[in-house]
Design a protein around this motif. Sequence first.
Motif, mmCIF file in Angstrom:
data_model
loop_
_atom_site.group_PDB
_atom_site.id
_atom_site.type_symbol
_atom_site.label_atom_id
_atom_site.label_comp_id
_atom_site.label_asym_id
_atom_site.label_seq_id
_atom_site.Cartn_x
_atom_site.Cartn_y
_atom_site.Cartn_z
ATOM 1 N N SER A 1 0.891 -1.241 -0.129
ATOM 2 C CA SER A 1 -0.115 0.031 -0.028
ATOM 3 C C SER A 1 0.925 1.223 0.018
ATOM 4 O O SER A 1 2.058 1.267 0.528
ATOM 5 C CB SER A 1 -0.836 -0.156 1.317
ATOM 6 O OG SER A 1 -1.510 1.099 1.489
ATOM 7 N N GLU A 2 0.560 2.303 -0.754
ATOM 8 C CA GLU A 2 1.387 3.662 -0.792
ATOM 9 C C GLU A 2 1.589 4.238 0.410
ATOM 10 O O GLU A 2 2.412 5.017 0.633
ATOM 11 C CB GLU A 2 0.653 4.372 -1.766
ATOM 12 C CG GLU A 2 -0.694 4.798 -1.500
ATOM 13 C CD GLU A 2 -1.266 5.697 -2.654
ATOM 14 O OE1 GLU A 2 -1.750 6.736 -2.417
ATOM 15 O OE2 GLU A 2 -0.949 5.126 -3.802
ATOM 16 N N ASP A 3 0.931 4.154 1.466
ATOM 17 C CA ASP A 3 0.988 4.477 2.757
ATOM 18 C C ASP A 3 1.832 3.766 3.792
ATOM 19 O O ASP A 3 2.225 4.269 4.867
ATOM 20 C CB ASP A 3 -0.192 4.932 3.401
ATOM 21 C CG ASP A 3 -1.185 3.615 3.698
ATOM 22 O OD1 ASP A 3 -1.073 2.780 3.264
ATOM 23 O OD2 ASP A 3 -2.162 3.816 4.187
ATOM 24 N N ILE A 4 2.264 2.631 3.390
ATOM 25 C CA ILE A 4 3.191 1.652 4.389
ATOM 26 C C ILE A 4 4.602 1.620 3.534
ATOM 27 O O ILE A 4 4.612 1.187 2.169
ATOM 28 C CB ILE A 4 2.489 0.366 4.588
ATOM 29 C CG1 ILE A 4 1.314 0.584 5.140
ATOM 30 C CG2 ILE A 4 3.499 -0.384 5.465
ATOM 31 C CD1 ILE A 4 0.364 -0.809 5.487
ATOM 32 N N ARG A 5 5.600 1.908 4.176
ATOM 33 C CA ARG A 5 7.073 1.788 3.690
ATOM 34 C C ARG A 5 8.052 0.658 4.006
ATOM 35 O O ARG A 5 7.615 0.246 5.199
ATOM 36 C CB ARG A 5 7.688 3.071 4.184
ATOM 37 C CG ARG A 5 7.158 4.443 3.668
ATOM 38 C CD ARG A 5 7.229 4.611 2.198
ATOM 39 N NE ARG A 5 6.656 5.869 1.875
ATOM 40 C CZ ARG A 5 5.493 6.014 0.975
ATOM 41 N NH1 ARG A 5 5.221 4.902 0.720
ATOM 42 N NH2 ARG A 5 5.112 6.860 0.792
ATOM 43 N N PRO A 6 8.588 0.262 3.136
ATOM 44 C CA PRO A 6 9.622 -0.959 3.735
ATOM 45 C C PRO A 6 10.553 -0.301 4.614
ATOM 46 O O PRO A 6 11.113 0.576 4.395
ATOM 47 C CB PRO A 6 10.200 -1.526 2.270
ATOM 48 C CG PRO A 6 9.984 -0.248 1.298
ATOM 49 C CD PRO A 6 8.668 0.438 2.008
ATOM 50 N N ILE A 7 11.292 -1.325 5.582
ATOM 51 C CA ILE A 7 12.452 -1.094 6.041
ATOM 52 C C ILE A 7 13.133 -2.268 6.475
ATOM 53 O O ILE A 7 12.499 -3.626 6.346
ATOM 54 C CB ILE A 7 11.797 -0.481 7.529
ATOM 55 C CG1 ILE A 7 12.993 0.024 8.502
ATOM 56 C CG2 ILE A 7 11.101 -1.393 8.416
ATOM 57 C CD1 ILE A 7 12.607 0.875 9.626
ATOM 58 N N ARG A 8 14.396 -2.058 6.269
ATOM 59 C CA ARG A 8 15.477 -3.244 6.513
ATOM 60 C C ARG A 8 15.448 -3.793 7.991
ATOM 61 O O ARG A 8 14.997 -2.972 8.903
ATOM 62 C CB ARG A 8 16.689 -2.877 6.339
ATOM 63 C CG ARG A 8 17.138 -2.409 4.750
ATOM 64 C CD ARG A 8 17.069 -3.321 3.810
ATOM 65 N NE ARG A 8 18.044 -4.492 4.287
ATOM 66 C CZ ARG A 8 18.228 -5.553 3.417
ATOM 67 N NH1 ARG A 8 17.275 -5.801 2.672
ATOM 68 N NH2 ARG A 8 18.841 -6.480 3.935
ATOM 69 N N ARG A 9 15.542 -5.499 8.280
ATOM 70 C CA ARG A 9 15.277 -5.852 9.658
ATOM 71 C C ARG A 9 16.382 -5.093 10.567
ATOM 72 O O ARG A 9 16.060 -5.174 11.629
ATOM 73 C CB ARG A 9 15.774 -7.353 9.516
ATOM 74 C CG ARG A 9 15.531 -8.142 10.938
ATOM 75 C CD ARG A 9 15.744 -9.376 10.612
ATOM 76 N NE ARG A 9 14.568 -10.087 9.982
ATOM 77 C CZ ARG A 9 14.419 -11.015 9.490
ATOM 78 N NH1 ARG A 9 15.503 -11.877 9.230
ATOM 79 N NH2 ARG A 9 13.296 -11.427 8.775
ATOM 80 N N ALA A 10 17.545 -4.851 10.163
ATOM 81 C CA ALA A 10 18.471 -4.111 10.880
ATOM 82 C C ALA A 10 18.086 -2.855 11.606
ATOM 83 O O ALA A 10 18.278 -2.491 12.607
ATOM 84 C CB ALA A 10 19.898 -3.952 10.109
ATOM 85 N N GLN A 11 17.277 -2.101 10.565
ATOM 86 C CA GLN A 11 16.593 -0.632 10.970
ATOM 87 C C GLN A 11 15.445 -0.989 12.298
ATOM 88 O O GLN A 11 15.437 -0.133 12.948
ATOM 89 C CB GLN A 11 16.032 -0.169 9.908
ATOM 90 C CG GLN A 11 17.171 0.406 8.915
ATOM 91 C CD GLN A 11 16.649 1.111 7.633
ATOM 92 O OE1 GLN A 11 16.392 0.334 6.776
ATOM 93 N NE2 GLN A 11 16.615 2.097 7.745
ATOM 94 N N VAL A 12 14.964 -2.223 11.962
ATOM 95 C CA VAL A 12 13.827 -2.455 13.008
ATOM 96 C C VAL A 12 14.538 -2.936 14.207
ATOM 97 O O VAL A 12 13.877 -2.171 15.173
ATOM 98 C CB VAL A 12 12.923 -3.611 12.342
ATOM 99 C CG1 VAL A 12 11.899 -4.065 13.478
ATOM 100 C CG2 VAL A 12 11.970 -3.228 11.164
ATOM 101 N N LEU A 13 15.300 -3.657 14.288
ATOM 102 C CA LEU A 13 16.000 -3.974 15.527
ATOM 103 C C LEU A 13 16.554 -2.652 16.110
ATOM 104 O O LEU A 13 16.503 -2.578 17.361
ATOM 105 C CB LEU A 13 17.176 -4.932 15.120
ATOM 106 C CG LEU A 13 16.576 -6.195 14.758
ATOM 107 C CD1 LEU A 13 17.825 -7.290 14.324
ATOM 108 C CD2 LEU A 13 15.909 -7.102 15.880
#
Length: 116
Positions: free
Chosen positions: A92-104
Amino acid sequence: MSKKSIVVSFHRAPFGTAHYHEGLRVAVGLGAGTDEHSVSVVFQGEAVYYALKSTDRTDTKKYLEALRKAGVTPWVEEEALAARGLRAEELSEDIRPIRRAQVLEMLRAADVNIDL
């Protein structure tokens, strides 16, 4: 109470439950009020299906809009997408991907983590 950094992370599939409705309502509430906590929302594991364009988010639309107005970007973990054969183009255009390392890093830096 002082302002806190809070991460609300979803892990379960968004099918047949009020889980997302209630969890996003909580996220909105945490960022509101006098303390105005800093809130982050992230979808991991089976929760990546919630982030897809094709997912019906009618029941949670008002919460997503409130989060957007508050400057909160919902994130979805890239590695969880890839593990399920999904691509960023399907989001969805309102949800952005993020790398697992950034989540951690986000989780490590937070004062409070709420896993749903």
